[in-house]
Design a protein around this motif. Sequence first.
Motif, short mmCIF file in Angstrom:
data_model
loop_
_atom_site.label_atom_id
_atom_site.label_comp_id
_atom_site.label_asym_id
_atom_site.label_seq_id
_atom_site.Cartn_x
_atom_site.Cartn_y
_atom_site.Cartn_z
N LEU A 186 -29.61 41.77 -3.28
CA LEU A 186 -30.84 42.32 -2.70
C LEU A 186 -31.35 43.51 -3.50
O LEU A 186 -32.55 43.63 -3.77
CB LEU A 186 -30.58 42.72 -1.24
CG LEU A 186 -30.31 41.57 -0.27
CD1 LEU A 186 -29.86 42.12 1.08
CD2 LEU A 186 -31.54 40.71 -0.11
N GLY A 187 -30.44 44.40 -3.87
CA GLY A 187 -30.85 45.56 -4.65
C GLY A 187 -31.38 45.18 -6.01
O GLY A 187 -32.37 45.73 -6.49
N ALA A 188 -30.72 44.19 -6.65
CA ALA A 188 -31.15 43.74 -7.97
C ALA A 188 -32.50 43.03 -7.89
O ALA A 188 -33.38 43.22 -8.74
CB ALA A 188 -30.10 42.83 -8.58
N ILE A 233 -24.59 50.44 -1.77
CA ILE A 233 -24.45 49.29 -2.67
C ILE A 233 -25.82 48.77 -3.08
O ILE A 233 -26.07 48.50 -4.26
CB ILE A 233 -23.61 48.18 -2.00
CG1 ILE A 233 -22.18 48.66 -1.76
CG2 ILE A 233 -23.60 46.92 -2.88
CD1 ILE A 233 -21.35 47.73 -0.89
N ILE A 234 -26.72 48.62 -2.11
CA ILE A 234 -28.09 48.19 -2.43
C ILE A 234 -28.75 49.20 -3.36
O ILE A 234 -29.41 48.83 -4.35
CB ILE A 234 -28.93 48.05 -1.14
CG1 ILE A 234 -28.39 46.92 -0.27
CG2 ILE A 234 -30.39 47.77 -1.48
CD1 ILE A 234 -29.04 46.84 1.11
N LEU A 235 -28.56 50.47 -3.07
CA LEU A 235 -29.15 51.54 -3.88
C LEU A 235 -28.65 51.50 -5.31
O LEU A 235 -29.43 51.63 -6.27
CB LEU A 235 -28.84 52.90 -3.24
CG LEU A 235 -29.40 54.14 -3.93
CD1 LEU A 235 -30.92 54.08 -4.00
CD2 LEU A 235 -28.95 55.40 -3.20
N THR A 236 -27.34 51.32 -5.49
CA THR A 236 -26.76 51.25 -6.83
C THR A 236 -27.37 50.10 -7.62
O THR A 236 -27.77 50.27 -8.79
CB THR A 236 -25.23 51.07 -6.74
OG1 THR A 236 -24.65 52.20 -6.09
CG2 THR A 236 -24.63 50.93 -8.13
N ALA A 237 -27.44 48.93 -6.99
CA ALA A 237 -28.01 47.77 -7.68
C ALA A 237 -29.49 47.98 -7.99
O ALA A 237 -29.98 47.57 -9.05
CB ALA A 237 -27.83 46.52 -6.83
N ALA A 238 -30.21 48.65 -7.09
CA ALA A 238 -31.64 48.90 -7.31
C ALA A 238 -31.85 49.86 -8.47
O ALA A 238 -32.69 49.62 -9.36
CB ALA A 238 -32.27 49.45 -6.04
N ALA A 289 -21.96 41.81 -10.51
CA ALA A 289 -22.66 43.09 -10.30
C ALA A 289 -21.88 44.23 -10.96
O ALA A 289 -22.47 45.10 -11.61
CB ALA A 289 -22.83 43.35 -8.81
N ALA A 290 -20.56 44.22 -10.79
CA ALA A 290 -19.73 45.27 -11.39
C ALA A 290 -19.83 45.23 -12.91
O ALA A 290 -19.98 46.26 -13.58
CB ALA A 290 -18.27 45.10 -10.94
N GLU A 291 -19.73 44.01 -13.48
CA GLU A 291 -19.80 43.86 -14.93
C GLU A 291 -21.15 44.31 -15.47
O GLU A 291 -21.23 44.93 -16.54
CB GLU A 291 -19.54 42.39 -15.30
CG GLU A 291 -19.61 42.10 -16.79
CD GLU A 291 -18.54 42.82 -17.58
OE1 GLU A 291 -18.78 43.10 -18.77
OE2 GLU A 291 -17.46 43.12 -17.02
N ALA A 292 -22.21 44.03 -14.72
CA ALA A 292 -23.55 44.42 -15.17
C ALA A 292 -23.74 45.93 -15.19
O ALA A 292 -24.57 46.45 -15.95
CB ALA A 292 -24.60 43.78 -14.27
#
Length: 428
Positions: free
Chosen positions: A42-44, A261-266, A283-286
């Motif tokens: 969702l964040g991404a 978690i959403i914020l980190t991905a965003a 997600a972690a690897e990215a």
Amino acid sequence: MVEQSPAGEGKSAVPLWRRFSAGLITGAADDDPSGIATYSQLGAAFGYGTLWCILLTMPLMIAIQGVSAGIGRVTGRGLMDGIRKYYPRPLGYALVVSLVVANVINLAADIGAMGAALKLLIGGPTLLYTLCFAVVSLGLQLFMPFSRYSPILKVLTLSLFAYVGTVMVIHVPWTAVFRSIVMPPITWNAKYAVGVVALLGTTISPYLFCWQASQEVEEMGVGSGRKALKHTPWQGTGALRRIGVDTTVGMLFSNLIAFFIILTAAVVLHAHGKTDITSSAEAAEALRPLAGKLAFALFAAGIIGTGLLAVPVLAGATAYAAAGAFGQRSGLEHKLHQAKFFYAVLVVASLAGMALNLTSIDPVKALYWSAVINGVVAAPLMVVMMLMGSRRKVMGTFTMHWTLKLFGWLATAVMAAAAAVMFVTWGK
């Protein structure tokens, strides 16, 4: 004669950490590796566009989990036990079959994600790590009494602070974040609608209802002094106060971590054009090239920590639900020979989850179908819970407070609407 509440229930002299139990563990288990994958997606995909949903789910989650905990503490029965006693048995069978299927798929995804995360951190064979995590978790549930296992689960909730740490080591434009919460950048299309439904289904999930009610029953074990409130009403004030604090803190914690978690991905992925994430490990690897090794390591370690917490909760909730629906003895405090059906379901569910990682089944598609099943099961189960919590025949003098009724029915309506949206947008 004035009878006192049991130790640990609502007494100000009891250390705060000891008052947290079912609510804290349930809330933390909600942020499992599958949930991390959903929040990362969702964040991404939408940046800050779904952060507002956390403010919606928070009070709804607190209410419905409070209802499930209250049913367990008042009646001394798990949810499926209560449904079997007060409602047509085919209803319980239908709900539990759907729940078992969805939980096994979630188990497979969580176990696999833990193995993939450990490989990212230290290298080595993913499949071997996956099998080891599954065996260790199953062994602890089979051979360690719940009274000794529960504190371990409670300590594992601290692993979620890894996602607080992740936010601390990246640059967050907080002004833009707050603006997106006040004026959400909503995208009016089917993909966004499905994303919101996925968030609701991940946050408000049927296995959490079953686990928290059953853990309340477990904690009425030998030496606790706790009994079903229907039979010991003098324990009510302290018990319900403890449940209120425990559940509120647990769900606030759960939603706060989901927000991070959403914020980190965003901030890291969406902002750099990485909008298509399929798993928590991906997600972690990215994060590694975009946010640095520390953010990557914290994120990956968090997957392992929360997986160690969530896997036993998923397997345990499956066994509690099945045993309750079929009228069998249940409980992790029992020895193997005392609750054969319960432990058989626990073992089979865990092994099935492990076995799915040995197949060619696409884990992303499997999780999608798991979300579909959970979306179908959640609303009717919540309706039954709300009816149970309102009936004096079930709850005695401890029927739900009007605030729980209000937000509990609101949560039920939101989940029913989410299921409807899921079907309307099917294939779009």
